[in-house]
Design a protein around this motif. Structure first.
Motif, PDB file in Angstrom:
ATOM      1  N   TRP A 194      -1.383   1.278  -4.997  1.00  0.00           N
ATOM      2  CA  TRP A 194      -0.481   0.217  -4.545  1.00  0.00           C
ATOM      3  C   TRP A 194       0.729   0.084  -5.456  1.00  0.00           C
ATOM      4  O   TRP A 194       0.698   0.472  -6.625  1.00  0.00           O
ATOM      5  N   CYS A 239      -2.013   2.680 -10.089  1.00  0.00           N
ATOM      6  CA  CYS A 239      -0.964   2.093  -9.264  1.00  0.00           C
ATOM      7  C   CYS A 239       0.374   2.059  -9.993  1.00  0.00           C
ATOM      8  O   CYS A 239       0.496   2.492 -11.133  1.00  0.00           O
ATOM      9  N   ALA A 297       0.833  -1.200   0.000  1.00  0.00           N
ATOM     10  CA  ALA A 297       0.000   0.000   0.000  1.00  0.00           C
ATOM     11  C   ALA A 297       0.872   1.257   0.000  1.00  0.00           C
ATOM     12  O   ALA A 297       1.831   1.367   0.766  1.00  0.00           O
ATOM     13  N   PRO A 339      -4.106  -3.177   3.036  1.00  0.00           N
ATOM     14  CA  PRO A 339      -4.081  -2.360   1.824  1.00  0.00           C
ATOM     15  C   PRO A 339      -5.439  -2.150   1.177  1.00  0.00           C
ATOM     16  O   PRO A 339      -5.680  -1.092   0.579  1.00  0.00           O
ATOM     17  N   HIS A 348       2.162  -3.161  -7.083  1.00  0.00           N
ATOM     18  CA  HIS A 348       1.659  -4.528  -7.263  1.00  0.00           C
ATOM     19  C   HIS A 348       2.301  -5.171  -8.481  1.00  0.00           C
ATOM     20  O   HIS A 348       3.150  -4.567  -9.159  1.00  0.00           O
TER      21      HIS A 348
END
Length: 252
Positions: free
Chosen positions: A207, A219, A180, A191, A209
Protein backbone atom coordinates in the motif's frame (compact mmCIF):
# COMPACT_ATOMS: atom_id res chain seq x y z
CA UNK A 1 -10.30 -18.34 0.10
CA UNK A 2 -13.19 -16.78 -1.84
CA UNK A 3 -12.75 -13.29 -3.22
CA UNK A 4 -14.33 -10.44 -1.25
CA UNK A 5 -17.55 -9.14 -2.75
CA UNK A 6 -16.07 -5.64 -2.41
CA UNK A 7 -15.12 -5.83 -6.10
CA UNK A 8 -18.79 -5.59 -7.04
CA UNK A 9 -19.89 -2.84 -4.69
CA UNK A 10 -20.41 0.76 -5.70
CA UNK A 11 -18.33 3.47 -4.08
CA UNK A 12 -21.24 4.48 -1.90
CA UNK A 13 -21.80 0.99 -0.59
CA UNK A 14 -18.09 0.41 -0.06
CA UNK A 15 -18.03 3.10 2.60
CA UNK A 16 -19.62 0.47 4.86
CA UNK A 17 -17.72 -2.24 6.73
CA UNK A 18 -16.05 -4.83 4.53
CA UNK A 19 -17.22 -8.46 4.61
CA UNK A 20 -16.35 -10.41 7.73
CA UNK A 21 -14.04 -12.84 5.91
CA UNK A 22 -11.74 -10.00 4.84
CA UNK A 23 -11.87 -8.32 8.22
CA UNK A 24 -10.95 -11.53 10.00
CA UNK A 25 -7.72 -11.87 8.04
CA UNK A 26 -6.83 -8.18 7.84
CA UNK A 27 -4.63 -8.34 10.95
CA UNK A 28 -2.48 -11.11 9.47
CA UNK A 29 -2.19 -9.25 6.19
CA UNK A 30 -1.09 -6.04 7.89
CA UNK A 31 1.46 -7.81 10.08
CA UNK A 32 3.07 -9.56 7.12
CA UNK A 33 2.99 -6.77 4.54
CA UNK A 34 2.64 -3.17 5.67
CA UNK A 35 3.35 -1.05 8.68
CA UNK A 36 5.85 -1.73 11.42
CA UNK A 37 8.94 -2.40 9.37
CA UNK A 38 11.10 -1.82 12.45
CA UNK A 39 9.07 -4.30 14.45
CA UNK A 40 6.76 -1.66 15.87
CA UNK A 41 9.03 -1.18 18.86
CA UNK A 42 11.36 1.65 17.87
CA UNK A 43 10.92 5.03 16.25
CA UNK A 44 13.85 6.07 14.10
CA UNK A 45 14.09 9.67 12.87
CA UNK A 46 13.12 10.10 9.24
CA UNK A 47 16.01 11.17 7.07
CA UNK A 48 13.76 13.17 4.76
CA UNK A 49 10.57 13.70 6.77
CA UNK A 50 10.85 17.48 6.94
CA UNK A 51 12.33 18.10 3.50
CA UNK A 52 10.53 20.95 1.69
CA UNK A 53 8.67 20.28 -1.52
CA UNK A 54 10.49 21.37 -4.66
CA UNK A 55 8.98 23.81 -7.13
CA UNK A 56 6.68 22.01 -9.60
CA UNK A 57 8.25 20.93 -12.88
CA UNK A 58 6.06 21.47 -15.94
CA UNK A 59 5.84 20.48 -19.60
CA UNK A 60 7.85 17.27 -19.27
CA UNK A 61 7.93 14.99 -22.29
CA UNK A 62 8.27 11.88 -20.09
CA UNK A 63 8.49 10.86 -16.44
CA UNK A 64 11.87 12.15 -15.20
CA UNK A 65 14.66 9.76 -14.22
CA UNK A 66 12.78 6.69 -15.49
CA UNK A 67 14.48 4.70 -18.25
CA UNK A 68 12.99 3.36 -21.47
CA UNK A 69 12.36 -0.11 -20.01
CA UNK A 70 9.91 1.16 -17.38
CA UNK A 71 8.59 4.05 -19.47
CA UNK A 72 7.39 1.41 -21.94
CA UNK A 73 5.40 -0.30 -19.15
CA UNK A 74 3.36 2.82 -18.45
CA UNK A 75 0.10 2.30 -20.38
CA UNK A 76 -0.24 4.59 -23.37
CA UNK A 77 -3.59 5.88 -22.09
CA UNK A 78 -2.35 6.58 -18.57
CA UNK A 79 -2.48 10.26 -17.70
CA UNK A 80 -1.51 10.03 -14.05
CA UNK A 81 1.67 8.57 -12.53
CA UNK A 82 2.85 8.34 -8.94
CA UNK A 83 6.64 7.97 -9.06
CA UNK A 84 8.46 6.63 -5.99
CA UNK A 85 12.18 7.41 -6.20
CA UNK A 86 14.06 5.29 -3.67
CA UNK A 87 17.40 6.66 -2.50
CA UNK A 88 19.22 3.36 -3.08
CA UNK A 89 18.59 -0.37 -3.30
CA UNK A 90 19.07 -0.94 0.43
CA UNK A 91 17.70 2.35 1.78
CA UNK A 92 14.26 2.95 3.37
CA UNK A 93 14.21 6.61 2.26
CA UNK A 94 12.37 7.80 -0.83
CA UNK A 95 10.56 10.67 -2.53
CA UNK A 96 7.03 10.43 -3.94
CA UNK A 97 6.08 12.64 -6.89
CA UNK A 98 2.64 12.90 -8.52
CA UNK A 99 2.61 13.63 -12.26
CA UNK A 100 -0.43 14.58 -14.36
CA UNK A 101 -0.43 14.49 -18.15
CA UNK A 102 -1.92 17.48 -19.92
CA UNK A 103 -2.01 17.04 -23.68
CA UNK A 104 1.34 15.56 -24.68
CA UNK A 105 3.31 16.67 -21.62
CA UNK A 106 3.55 15.81 -17.92
CA UNK A 107 3.27 18.30 -15.07
CA UNK A 108 4.50 17.72 -11.54
CA UNK A 109 1.45 18.02 -9.25
CA UNK A 110 3.01 17.23 -5.86
CA UNK A 111 6.21 16.05 -4.18
CA UNK A 112 6.68 14.57 -0.70
CA UNK A 113 9.34 12.79 1.39
CA UNK A 114 8.54 9.11 1.88
CA UNK A 115 9.70 5.75 3.19
CA UNK A 116 9.76 2.26 1.68
CA UNK A 117 10.78 -1.15 3.04
CA UNK A 118 13.42 -1.12 5.78
CA UNK A 119 15.74 -3.26 3.62
CA UNK A 120 15.10 -1.28 0.46
CA UNK A 121 13.77 -2.57 -2.86
CA UNK A 122 13.34 -5.86 -4.72
CA UNK A 123 12.36 -6.37 -8.38
CA UNK A 124 11.35 -9.90 -7.27
CA UNK A 125 9.64 -9.22 -3.93
CA UNK A 126 9.00 -12.15 -1.59
CA UNK A 127 6.88 -12.42 1.54
CA UNK A 128 8.65 -11.00 4.60
CA UNK A 129 11.78 -9.87 2.75
CA UNK A 130 11.22 -6.34 4.14
CA UNK A 131 11.77 -4.89 0.66
CA UNK A 132 9.28 -2.97 -1.46
CA UNK A 133 8.45 -4.48 -4.87
CA UNK A 134 9.95 -2.43 -7.70
CA UNK A 135 8.12 -1.97 -10.99
CA UNK A 136 5.02 -0.45 -12.56
CA UNK A 137 1.63 -1.20 -10.99
CA UNK A 138 -1.90 0.12 -11.38
CA UNK A 139 -3.79 1.91 -8.61
CA UNK A 140 -7.46 0.99 -8.31
CA UNK A 141 -8.72 0.98 -4.69
CA UNK A 142 -8.40 2.91 -1.43
CA UNK A 143 -9.64 2.74 2.14
CA UNK A 144 -8.75 3.20 5.76
CA UNK A 145 -9.94 3.71 9.31
CA UNK A 146 -10.98 7.33 8.73
CA UNK A 147 -13.95 8.56 6.71
CA UNK A 148 -13.52 9.05 2.98
CA UNK A 149 -11.71 12.41 2.57
CA UNK A 150 -13.06 12.86 -0.95
CA UNK A 151 -11.25 10.05 -2.73
CA UNK A 152 -11.85 9.53 -6.43
CA UNK A 153 -10.82 5.87 -6.17
CA UNK A 154 -13.42 3.52 -4.63
CA UNK A 155 -12.94 3.90 -0.86
CA UNK A 156 -13.64 1.25 1.79
CA UNK A 157 -13.86 2.54 5.36
CA UNK A 158 -13.46 -0.09 8.07
CA UNK A 159 -12.06 -0.41 11.59
CA UNK A 160 -10.42 -3.64 10.38
CA UNK A 161 -7.69 -1.50 8.81
CA UNK A 162 -6.50 -0.39 12.27
CA UNK A 163 -2.89 -1.26 13.10
CA UNK A 164 -2.53 -3.75 15.99
CA UNK A 165 -2.25 -2.02 19.35
CA UNK A 166 0.67 -4.32 20.14
CA UNK A 167 2.69 -2.12 17.77
CA UNK A 168 4.46 1.02 18.96
CA UNK A 169 2.04 3.89 19.47
CA UNK A 170 3.82 5.85 16.74
CA UNK A 171 2.51 3.26 14.25
CA UNK A 172 -1.14 3.19 15.28
CA UNK A 173 -2.29 5.60 12.58
CA UNK A 174 -0.39 4.03 9.67
CA UNK A 175 -3.57 2.77 8.03
CA UNK A 176 -5.91 5.67 8.69
CA UNK A 177 -5.65 6.18 4.92
CA UNK A 178 -4.35 3.63 2.40
CA UNK A 179 -4.18 3.25 -1.36
CA UNK A 180 -3.72 -0.28 -2.65
CA UNK A 181 -0.83 -0.88 -5.05
CA UNK A 182 -1.97 -3.59 -7.45
CA UNK A 183 0.79 -6.06 -6.70
CA UNK A 184 -0.46 -9.67 -6.27
CA UNK A 185 -4.01 -8.61 -5.44
CA UNK A 186 -7.48 -8.60 -7.00
CA UNK A 187 -8.18 -5.21 -8.54
CA UNK A 188 -11.56 -3.86 -7.49
CA UNK A 189 -11.45 -5.49 -4.04
CA UNK A 190 -10.88 -3.53 -0.80
CA UNK A 191 -7.18 -2.93 -0.09
CA UNK A 192 -7.13 -5.46 2.76
CA UNK A 193 -8.77 -8.24 0.78
CA UNK A 194 -6.53 -11.28 1.50
CA UNK A 195 -6.65 -12.96 -1.94
CA UNK A 196 -3.20 -13.23 -3.55
CA UNK A 197 -3.50 -14.56 -7.12
CA UNK A 198 0.21 -15.39 -7.47
CA UNK A 199 0.37 -17.18 -4.12
CA UNK A 200 1.44 -16.28 -0.61
CA UNK A 201 5.19 -16.53 -1.30
CA UNK A 202 5.01 -13.54 -3.64
CA UNK A 203 3.76 -11.34 -0.79
CA UNK A 204 0.97 -8.82 -1.01
CA UNK A 205 -0.86 -6.11 0.86
CA UNK A 206 1.43 -3.46 -0.64
CA UNK A 207 0.00 0.00 0.00
CA UNK A 208 0.63 3.68 0.01
CA UNK A 209 -0.16 4.63 3.60
CA UNK A 210 0.59 7.13 6.35
CA UNK A 211 4.16 7.51 7.59
CA UNK A 212 5.44 6.73 11.09
CA UNK A 213 8.92 8.16 10.60
CA UNK A 214 10.88 5.11 9.47
CA UNK A 215 10.91 2.24 6.97
CA UNK A 216 8.01 -0.15 6.45
CA UNK A 217 7.70 -3.89 5.98
CA UNK A 218 7.13 -3.45 2.22
CA UNK A 219 4.80 -0.50 1.65
CA UNK A 220 5.41 3.13 0.74
CA UNK A 221 4.52 5.71 3.40
CA UNK A 222 3.96 9.47 3.25
CA UNK A 223 2.52 12.14 5.52
CA UNK A 224 -1.17 12.52 6.23
CA UNK A 225 -1.26 15.68 4.11
CA UNK A 226 0.30 13.81 1.22
CA UNK A 227 -2.17 10.92 1.57
CA UNK A 228 -5.14 13.27 1.57
CA UNK A 229 -3.81 15.00 -1.54
CA UNK A 230 -3.20 11.69 -3.31
CA UNK A 231 -6.63 10.36 -2.38
CA UNK A 232 -8.32 13.48 -3.72
CA UNK A 233 -6.18 13.54 -6.87
CA UNK A 234 -5.75 9.97 -8.10
CA UNK A 235 -8.55 9.50 -10.59
CA UNK A 236 -9.47 6.09 -12.04
CA UNK A 237 -10.63 7.86 -15.21
CA UNK A 238 -7.00 8.90 -15.80
CA UNK A 239 -5.57 5.36 -15.67
CA UNK A 240 -3.29 5.95 -12.66
CA UNK A 241 -0.17 3.83 -12.14
CA UNK A 242 2.73 3.86 -9.70
CA UNK A 243 6.30 3.58 -10.99
CA UNK A 244 8.58 2.72 -8.10
CA UNK A 245 12.02 1.48 -7.19
CA UNK A 246 15.45 2.71 -6.24
CA UNK A 247 16.93 5.40 -8.47
CA UNK A 248 19.39 3.07 -10.20
CA UNK A 249 16.65 0.53 -10.98
CA UNK A 250 14.32 3.21 -12.29
CA UNK A 251 16.91 4.54 -14.72
CA UNK A 252 17.96 1.07 -15.93
Amino acid sequence: MPMSNGANLSKARRSLRIPAVAGATAGLLLLTACGAGDGGTQHRPAAVASAPAASPTRDLKRIPDVGDRLQARIPADSRQVVAVYGESRNSPDATVVLYDKQGATWDEAGRWPAHNGVRGWAPDHREDDKRTPAGVFTLSDAGGVLPDPGAKLPYTRSSSFAAPRSWAKTHWHDFDYVIAIDYNRVKGAPPNDPVRPQGQKKGGGIWLHMDHGSGTSACVSVSRTAMETLLRSIDPARGPVVVMGDKQYLKG
